[in-house]
Scaffold this active site. Structure first.
Site, PDB file in Angstrom:
ATOM      1  N   LYS A  36      35.117  -8.013  -3.193  1.00  0.00           N
ATOM      2  CA  LYS A  36      35.724  -6.680  -3.073  1.00  0.00           C
ATOM      3  C   LYS A  36      35.686  -6.234  -1.620  1.00  0.00           C
ATOM      4  O   LYS A  36      34.655  -6.331  -0.947  1.00  0.00           O
ATOM      5  CB  LYS A  36      34.997  -5.636  -3.923  1.00  0.00           C
ATOM      6  CG  LYS A  36      35.604  -4.232  -3.743  1.00  0.00           C
ATOM      7  CD  LYS A  36      34.843  -3.133  -4.450  1.00  0.00           C
ATOM      8  CE  LYS A  36      35.482  -1.784  -4.148  1.00  0.00           C
ATOM      9  NZ  LYS A  36      34.764  -0.656  -4.784  1.00  0.00           N
TER      10      LYS A  36
ATOM     11  N   GLU B 219      32.969  12.723  -3.749  1.00  0.00           N
ATOM     12  CA  GLU B 219      31.907  11.718  -3.884  1.00  0.00           C
ATOM     13  C   GLU B 219      30.608  12.117  -3.184  1.00  0.00           C
ATOM     14  O   GLU B 219      30.593  12.402  -1.986  1.00  0.00           O
ATOM     15  CB  GLU B 219      32.394  10.379  -3.317  1.00  0.00           C
ATOM     16  CG  GLU B 219      31.418   9.238  -3.536  1.00  0.00           C
ATOM     17  CD  GLU B 219      32.020   7.902  -3.145  1.00  0.00           C
ATOM     18  OE1 GLU B 219      31.275   6.911  -3.194  1.00  0.00           O
ATOM     19  OE2 GLU B 219      33.207   7.843  -2.797  1.00  0.00           O
TER      20      GLU B 219
END
Length: 439
Positions: A198, A248
């Site tokens: 990723k 976040e």
């Protein structure tokens, strides 16, 4: 300003010969908008922080002390309680890739910059206080008193925030779509995925306007449009200002209790409840998005090993925002007594949600591909004090210069990603910021 006068009176009544260490003067104050108050002030830096839970809001001015070396942050933990009765609070941030030089449009911000402010306007719950901070070292008494008086006498009444936003003239994306497709063909090659499963790639969209933009008014517009986010602003000089409305949390530490989260995996929202519920269920069941979230929460738990006595992760749920929704897992931990905020920052930042996995290889790939500087985009921004510290990951963010605004968006690229779909995700995130022009 009555609060300003009361603080000046407190300052004049301080027995100068008896002052040592950190001293905090405070008084109640009525204010409508902390951003409107901050916009009106002539002092720099100007910093704003509004917690996602909406019960903690800070607007701060000036700097008694600045820290620009990340290693200096370790000294902010383990301090005895000062005679002021409350600990000093340092506000600032770390760049996304804080081990690399920061220059160009990010020059004001640096790799790391934290300040102990001279003035704080603090709202907690229904109470708002104006605070003046002083730091005495045994030899600077008169200088500190004079500096505090100067700052207090310069304070101005809050200003009304403008609702008018100038017309957008142009937009330039870096990378453009053909280069984005080239990047993804590289990172999605089977041999590349074996070593870097990723990587999060970002895009900088440079927007030019017909006249100068007012960043604090823009942040207030973002705040109205995205109430379920952290709202932050950092302006170290008149030339540039970094603002963000981020969903976040990196972490919040209350003494030894730590809260963090894995926020990764995205799906648009339509505004139609039934359709959004269907999209939310699709998001929770989607293998690519579930894998993306798993990378993040697994990495955080691994990085807390050695820093926490216990750590648990919640079941996945949906965090709905105005234009987009995310998979979210909450992480609760009990820290070891000797764990410092610098250790937490060094271990947790940047998370795979904004960098990739494994971290070192993903960062190397980002450095090789991205031609723009991320600066504080996706950086760790917040405050540190002995008893409470809190940081957000500065996504959904923009850097302002005069009549130009750089907006930053990112997407996690892993097995199953599609170049066109990921480009559309970038546009969805960008539209969540541009929506203040069109809603």
């Amino acid at each position: 300003m009555l609060a300003q006068t009361r603080l000046l009176e407190q300052l004049d009544s301080l027995p100068a010969a008896e002052q040592h260490g950190f001293v905090r003067l405070r008084t109640a104050m009525d204010v409508t908008s902390l951003i409107g108050w901050l916009k009106a002030q002539p002092l720099f830096p100007r910093i704003y922080w509004h917690a996602r839970e909406r019960d903690r809001e800070f607007a701060v001015l000036g700097a008694i002390r600045e820290l620009t070396d990340p290693a200096q942050l370790s000294a902010l933990t383990g301090q005895p309680r000062p005679s002021a009765g409350s600990y000093p609070r340092y506000y600032g941030g770390l760049a996304f890739d804080y081990q690399q030089p920061v220059n160009g449009e990010w020059q004001d911000f640096g790799q790391c910059r934290f300040v102990l402010p001279r003035i704080e306007l603090i709202r907690q719950g229904n109470q708002t206080e104006l605070v003046c901070n002083l730091l005495f070292d045994g030899q600077n008494t008169q200088q500190e008193l004079a500096a505090a008086r100067s700052a207090l006498t310069q304070l101005q009444p809050e200003k009304t925030l403008q609702k008018y936003l100038p017309a957008q003239r142009s937009r330039q994306d870096m990378p453009d779509k053909p280069h984005w497709q080239q990047w993804l063909s590289q990172v999605l090659h089977p041999d590349a995925l074996k070593t870097i499963p990723k990587v999060v790639l970002s895009r900088r969209s440079a927007l030019t306007f017909s006249e100068p933009l007012e960043p604090w008014s823009l942040l207030a517009s973002w705040q109205s449009a995205t109430p379920a986010c952290f709202h932050i602003g950092f302006q170290f000089s008149p030339e540039s200002c970094f603002i963000a409305s981020s969903p976040e949390r990196l972490y919040r530490r209350q003494d030894r209790a730590l809260s963090s989260e894995a926020l990764a995996g995205s799906m648009p929202r339509t505004g139609e409840p039934e359709q959004d519920a269907e999209l939310a269920e699709l998001l929770l069941q989607d293998g690519k998005n579930r894998l993306e979230n798993r990378f993040v929460h697994t990495d955080i738990l691994t990085r807390l090993d050695g820093l926490a006595d216990t750590a648990v992760v919640s079941e996945a749920r949906i965090l709905p925002l105005r234009h987009i929704q995310h998979i979210k897992r909450e992480i609760e931990a009990t820290l070891r007594p000797d764990t410092s905020d610098w250790q937490l920052l060094k271990n947790l930042h940047p998370t795979p949600a904004v960098g990739g996995s494994p971290r070192r290889k993903a960062l190397a790939q980002i450095r090789a591909l991205e031609q723009h500087q991320r600066g504080w985009y996706a950086g760790a921004c917040g405050f540190i004090s002995e008893d409470v510290s809190e940081f957000t990951v500065a996504i959904r963010s923009g850097l302002w210069h005069d009549n130009q605004l750089y907006l930053y968006t990112g997407a996690g690229i892993l097995n199953g990603s599609d170049a066109d779909a990921e480009w559309q995700e970038l546009d969805t995130k960008l539209n969540s910021m541009l929506g203040v022009w069109h809603d």
